[in-house]
Scaffold this active site. Structure first.
Site, short mmCIF file in Angstrom:
data_model
loop_
_atom_site.label_atom_id
_atom_site.label_comp_id
_atom_site.label_asym_id
_atom_site.label_seq_id
_atom_site.Cartn_x
_atom_site.Cartn_y
_atom_site.Cartn_z
N GLY A 213 6.37 -12.35 7.10
CA GLY A 213 5.52 -12.32 5.93
C GLY A 213 6.14 -12.78 4.56
N SER B 82 5.23 -15.37 2.70
CA SER B 82 4.61 -15.51 1.57
C SER B 82 4.20 -14.32 0.74
CB SER B 82 3.45 -16.19 1.84
OG SER B 82 2.65 -15.21 3.01
N ILE C 129 6.95 -9.24 -2.00
CA ILE C 129 8.08 -8.60 -1.84
C ILE C 129 9.09 -9.52 -1.00
CG2 ILE C 129 9.24 -6.54 -0.58
CD1 ILE C 129 6.99 -4.83 -1.19
N ALA C 130 8.54 -9.94 -0.12
CA ALA C 130 9.40 -10.97 1.16
C ALA C 130 10.02 -12.15 0.16
CB ALA C 130 8.72 -11.39 1.96
N LEU D 269 0.55 -11.72 13.12
CA LEU D 269 0.67 -10.15 13.55
C LEU D 269 -0.03 -9.97 14.70
CD1 LEU D 269 0.70 -8.48 9.95
CD2 LEU D 269 2.50 -8.63 11.58
N ALA E 261 5.61 -8.12 6.80
CA ALA E 261 4.27 -8.59 6.92
C ALA E 261 3.19 -7.47 7.41
CB ALA E 261 4.09 -9.69 7.97
N LYS F 47 -0.41 1.91 7.20
CA LYS F 47 0.95 2.10 7.03
C LYS F 47 1.54 3.41 7.81
CE LYS F 47 2.91 -0.53 4.97
NZ LYS F 47 3.55 -1.76 5.46
N PRO G 272 8.56 2.06 -0.17
CA PRO G 272 8.43 1.76 -1.77
C PRO G 272 7.16 2.52 -2.16
CG PRO G 272 8.49 -0.31 -0.56
CD PRO G 272 8.22 0.62 0.48
N SER H 243 -0.66 -4.16 -6.35
CA SER H 243 -0.18 -3.45 -7.21
C SER H 243 -0.04 -3.75 -8.72
CB SER H 243 1.21 -2.81 -6.71
OG SER H 243 1.99 -4.02 -6.35
P1 NAP Z 1 1.33 -9.20 -0.08
O1 NAP Z 1 2.16 -9.84 -1.22
O2 NAP Z 1 0.03 -9.19 0.25
O3 NAP Z 1 2.10 -9.48 1.47
C1 NAP Z 1 1.78 -9.49 2.63
C2 NAP Z 1 2.13 -10.30 3.63
O4 NAP Z 1 1.86 -10.08 4.86
C3 NAP Z 1 1.76 -11.79 3.25
O5 NAP Z 1 3.04 -12.63 3.55
C4 NAP Z 1 0.63 -12.17 4.22
O6 NAP Z 1 0.70 -13.32 4.79
C5 NAP Z 1 1.20 -10.98 5.57
N1 NAP Z 1 0.05 -10.91 6.17
C6 NAP Z 1 -0.95 -10.09 5.96
N2 NAP Z 1 -1.46 -10.16 7.29
C7 NAP Z 1 -1.10 -10.87 8.29
C8 NAP Z 1 -1.34 -11.27 9.64
N3 NAP Z 1 -2.39 -10.93 10.19
N4 NAP Z 1 -0.51 -12.16 10.08
C9 NAP Z 1 0.56 -12.46 9.64
N5 NAP Z 1 1.05 -12.19 8.26
C10 NAP Z 1 0.07 -11.16 7.61
O7 NAP Z 1 1.94 -7.84 -0.17
P2 NAP Z 1 3.63 -7.13 -0.51
O8 NAP Z 1 3.23 -6.26 -1.64
O9 NAP Z 1 4.41 -8.17 -0.67
O10 NAP Z 1 3.42 -6.34 0.77
C11 NAP Z 1 4.62 -6.47 1.64
C12 NAP Z 1 4.82 -5.17 2.32
O11 NAP Z 1 5.21 -4.18 1.33
C13 NAP Z 1 3.46 -4.62 3.18
O12 NAP Z 1 4.10 -4.04 4.45
C14 NAP Z 1 3.06 -3.47 2.17
O13 NAP Z 1 2.19 -2.77 3.02
C15 NAP Z 1 4.33 -3.09 1.82
N6 NAP Z 1 4.30 -2.37 0.33
C16 NAP Z 1 3.90 -3.04 -0.71
C17 NAP Z 1 3.72 -2.21 -1.83
C18 NAP Z 1 3.43 -2.81 -3.14
O14 NAP Z 1 3.10 -2.00 -4.15
N7 NAP Z 1 3.08 -3.95 -3.47
C19 NAP Z 1 3.93 -0.71 -1.93
C20 NAP Z 1 4.76 -0.30 -0.66
C21 NAP Z 1 4.70 -1.00 0.33
P3 NAP Z 1 -0.54 -14.34 3.82
O15 NAP Z 1 0.11 -14.71 2.59
O16 NAP Z 1 -0.85 -15.43 4.90
O17 NAP Z 1 -1.90 -13.44 3.54
#
Ligand code: NAP
Length: 345
Positions: free
Chosen positions: A11, A13, A16-17, A64, A84, A161, A186, A201
């Site tokens: 993931g 892009s 967080i990543a 995924l 991801a 989740k 987180p 967020s």
């Molecule tokens: P994000 O920017 O939306 O990143 C989500 C990532 O998952 C993107 O790289 C997206 O790729 C990828 N993804 C989604 N569906 C996919 C699929 N079917 N196949 C392959 N890749 C896929 O969100 P983030 O905030 O960085 O979240 C990253 C992780 O942290 C997630 O597991 C989320 O649940 C967790 N998290 C986030 C928060 C928060 O507040 N941000 C809090 C707690 C936990 P594309 O760019 O191609 O869509």
């Protein structure tokens, strides 16, 4: 600790990543990072232009929902950081859009790690969404708590989740693989973004400034800076003793505190909410007034309004030695960045 084997980050892009990747590159690691848009010709310049990326970052296509999709990216890696997962509150089909990618994706990644024979440890990004659904006021949440109430119709992102994290622990118990698992949970992750898209967020801050909330609701968020979340993943990866879950939250603020921070920082000319809707009557009115919001957001507000949230973050601070940035600074940096990316005009 520099390994001569690659580290796989899924993931890439993501909000967080991208910081995980930046810090790993800064620390001298070699990376394989998965994205799902390479075949569509997407431009990942925000990753490929990071210092060290030209020499030590390889982007690999993976999805995924496709079985075996992560095998190539993970083969030969020593560590895997699996971030991801779709992070959206409002979807048309919760099973297809949230649960399937979160759950099947996690199992795909773990199975690829098992097949590789090289992976020593997986760090999984879970969430406080796997810890609780509707917060109980007065309860201090720890790593022992599990969300037992979300479903496909009630906070489905939380459900996705919870299922994904549970399935990861079940996999470890049943398969007894050669690798360890550590999980980072987180809270609401905010801060400046390396990626152009608006994260769900950070959108809370955009919405507070842009007048999406007509009133100040009695709602609290456990915030944490995105750079601290990324650092926590790397500490969990590097520290051989790191295991189990790690709640990753800096501080809890309610909406009135967020609004005060923004007002004091000079954002009063934006559409900050003024009127307070608190107490039993106020909370009941909020539940009616949010009926115009998209379904996923509505359920979230209805299950969180009028409830304080308290966390105990001592495990991550003591075992991983992390110290968190001040949430006030993170909010202000996040807001500046929302203007930079033109998410607020
Ligand atoms: P994000 O920017 O939306 O990143 C989500 C990532 O998952 C993107 O790289 C997206 O790729 C990828 N993804 C989604 N569906 C996919 C699929 N079917 N196949 C392959 N890749 C896929 O969100 P983030 O905030 O960085 O979240 C990253 C992780 O942290 C997630 O597991 C989320 O649940 C967790 N998290 C986030 C928060 C928060 O507040 N941000 C809090 C707690 C936990 P594309 O760019 O191609 O869509």
């Amino acid at each position: 600790m520099i390994t001569n084997k690659a580290i796989c980050v899924t993931g890439a892009s993501g909000f967080i990543a991208s910081y995980v990747i930046r810090e790993l590159l800064d620390n001298g690691y070699t990376l394989r990072a998965t994205v799902r848009g390479l075949t569509k010709g997407n431009n990942y310049e925000y990753l490929t232009s990071l210092p060290g990326a030209a020499e030590r970052l390889e982007l690999v296509q993976a999805e995924l929902l496709t079985e075996g999709s992560y095998d190539e990216a993970i083969a030969g890696c020593e560590y895997v950081i699996h971030t991801a997962s779709p992070y959206v509150l409002d979807v048309k089909d919760p099973q297809h859009d949230l649960v399937d990618p979160a759950l099947k994706g996690t199992l795909n990644v773990l199975q690829a790690c098992g097949k590789s024979g090289s992976v020593k440890k997986v760090v999984l990004t879970s969430s406080v969404a796997a810890v609780f659904d509707e917060p109980i006021s007065g309860h201090v949440y720890t790593e022992k708590d599990w969300n037992e109430t979300s479903s496909l119709t009630r906070n489905p992102y939380f459900y996705s989740k919870t299922l994904a994290e549970r399935s990861a622990w079940d996999y470890i118990e049943k398969e007894n693989p050669a690798f360890e698992l550590a999980v980072v949970n987180p809270g609401v992750v905010i801060g400046p973004s390396l990626v152009p898209s608006l994260n769900t967020s950070n959108q809370i801050l955009r919405d507070v400034l842009a007048g999406a909330y007509p009133m100040i609701m009695s709602i609290s968020w456990g915030f944490v800076d995105v750079r601290d979340v990324a650092h926590a993943h790397i500490l969990a990866m590097e520290n051989e003793k790191a295991k189990g879950r790690y709640l990753c939250i800096s501080e809890t603020l309610d909406m009135s505190e967020v609004v005060s921070i923004l007002r004091e920082a000079g954002y009063s000319n934006y559409k900050l909410p003024k009127m307070k809707m608190t107490g039993m009557v106020g909370n009941a009115m909020v539940k009616i007034l949010v009926s115009t919001q998209p379904k996923g957001v509505r359920t979230f507000i209805r299950t969180h309004v009028g409830r304080g949230v308290e966390y105990d973050n001592s495990k991550i601070r003591q075992e991983l030695g992390i110290s968190f940035r001040s949430v006030k600074e993170s909010i202000l940096e996040a807001v500046k960045d929302l203007f930079r990316w033109k998410h607020i005009s």
